[in-house]
Design a protein around this motif. Structure first.
Motif, mmCIF file in Angstrom:
data_model
loop_
_atom_site.group_PDB
_atom_site.id
_atom_site.type_symbol
_atom_site.label_atom_id
_atom_site.label_comp_id
_atom_site.label_asym_id
_atom_site.label_seq_id
_atom_site.Cartn_x
_atom_site.Cartn_y
_atom_site.Cartn_z
ATOM 1 N N LEU A 150 0.829 -1.203 0.000
ATOM 2 C CA LEU A 150 0.000 0.000 0.000
ATOM 3 C C LEU A 150 0.868 1.261 0.000
ATOM 4 N N LYS A 151 1.961 1.242 0.788
ATOM 5 C CA LYS A 151 2.858 2.395 0.849
ATOM 6 C C LYS A 151 3.497 2.657 -0.519
ATOM 7 N N TYR A 152 3.986 1.596 -1.173
ATOM 8 C CA TYR A 152 4.592 1.768 -2.492
ATOM 9 C C TYR A 152 3.558 2.197 -3.536
ATOM 10 N N GLY A 153 2.379 1.679 -3.434
ATOM 11 C CA GLY A 153 1.320 2.063 -4.368
ATOM 12 C C GLY A 153 0.951 3.530 -4.222
ATOM 13 N N LEU A 154 0.825 3.986 -2.979
ATOM 14 C CA LEU A 154 0.508 5.399 -2.748
ATOM 15 C C LEU A 154 1.652 6.303 -3.195
ATOM 16 N N ALA A 155 2.908 5.864 -2.989
ATOM 17 C CA ALA A 155 4.059 6.663 -3.435
ATOM 18 C C ALA A 155 4.055 6.771 -4.963
ATOM 19 N N ALA A 159 3.639 10.221 -7.053
ATOM 20 C CA ALA A 159 4.598 10.639 -8.083
ATOM 21 C C ALA A 159 3.890 10.913 -9.395
ATOM 22 N N LEU A 160 2.907 10.097 -9.729
ATOM 23 C CA LEU A 160 2.147 10.298 -10.954
ATOM 24 C C LEU A 160 1.374 11.608 -10.921
ATOM 25 N N VAL A 161 0.752 11.920 -9.785
ATOM 26 C CA VAL A 161 0.011 13.181 -9.645
ATOM 27 C C VAL A 161 0.972 14.372 -9.718
ATOM 28 N N ALA A 162 2.146 14.263 -9.065
ATOM 29 C CA ALA A 162 3.126 15.356 -9.099
ATOM 30 C C ALA A 162 3.613 15.588 -10.527
ATOM 31 N N LEU A 163 3.888 14.512 -11.273
ATOM 32 C CA LEU A 163 4.311 14.663 -12.664
ATOM 33 C C LEU A 163 3.226 15.317 -13.509
ATOM 34 N N LYS A 164 1.985 14.947 -13.258
ATOM 35 C CA LYS A 164 0.887 15.541 -14.012
ATOM 36 C C LYS A 164 0.792 17.042 -13.731
ATOM 37 N N ILE A 165 0.973 17.439 -12.484
ATOM 38 C CA ILE A 165 0.925 18.861 -12.121
ATOM 39 C C ILE A 165 2.095 19.604 -12.770
ATOM 40 N N ILE A 166 3.278 19.010 -12.735
ATOM 41 C CA ILE A 166 4.457 19.658 -13.322
ATOM 42 C C ILE A 166 4.268 19.851 -14.824
ATOM 43 N N PHE A 167 3.797 18.818 -15.510
ATOM 44 C CA PHE A 167 3.605 18.942 -16.957
ATOM 45 C C PHE A 167 2.493 19.940 -17.301
ATOM 46 N N ALA A 168 1.446 19.997 -16.482
ATOM 47 C CA ALA A 168 0.392 20.987 -16.717
ATOM 48 C C ALA A 168 0.950 22.403 -16.522
#
Length: 200
Positions: A150-155, A159-168
């Motif tokens: 669960l910890k690795y899945g949430l991490a 990371a996916l959400v942070a990358l999406k924000i950075i690219f936006a």
């Protein structure tokens, strides 16, 4: 092959199939029963779901005297012998020779009900390694493993959400900076009158 197909094929064909599965357990031999264009039911030996020969046979037998698997094309009227081609040699190799041989039905190995269950037991014990691996793959995870997963899945999700924000943000920034860069280039561009070919 389904259980209904196993009930339809002859005991000699069952014995040949059992022999092949014991001889080469990883080759995936099976028997296909089909209605030929002549209107007769025929059988065909398949290896990994690909027919060994294109032609079908009246019966497929294991010649007990030679250990070869033979596809019978013609049976005598009394049924005591048959003529056919060797499909599999005694060492398990596929035979591509089209020469015909005679097989006495007295030499053909016949499967009995007890040998079928015995061969099924042997097949299940030989595939015990794969079934135990499958069982271990389906065992439930402990609480510590679940927590770690669960910890690795949430991490990974974070990371996916942070990358999406950075690219936006980069996309918005490029939309804003493109006109600014154009205006800067236009304001700093020298006029055509200032160009002197001799000096340049």
């Amino acid at each position: 092959m389904s259980t209904t197909d196993q009930q339809i094929i002859s005991p000699r064909t069952k014995a040949a199939l059992q022999h092949l599965r014991r001889l080469k357990p990883l080759d995936g031999y099976s028997i296909e029963r089909y209605l030929a264009s002549s209107g007769r039911l025929q059988v065909r030996l398949k290896r990994r779901n690909v027919p060994v020969r294109d032609a079908g046979f009246e019966d497929i037998v294991l010649d007990g005297s030679t250990g070869r698997v033979v596809g019978l094309q013609v049976l005598t009227s009394r049924g005591d012998a048959g003529r056919g081609v060797v499909l599999i040699d005694d060492d398990g190799r596929i035979c591509n020779d089209d020469s015909q041989i005679m097989v006495r039905m007295a030499d053909a190995v016949v499967s009995t009900t007890s040998s079928v269950s015995g061969s099924q037991r042997r097949a299940s014990s030989s595939s015990g390694m794969s079934s135990s691996a499958a069982r271990s793959a389906t065992t439930p995870l402990s609480d510590a493993n679940n927590e770690l997963l669960l910890k690795y899945g949430l991490a990974a999700l974070g990371a996916l959400v942070a990358l999406k924000i950075i690219f936006a943000a980069l996309n918005i920034l490029s939309i804003i900076l493109l006109p600014v860069a154009f205006l800067y280039a236009c304001s700093n561009c020298p006029t055509n009158d200032s160009f002197d070919a001799k000096r340049e």
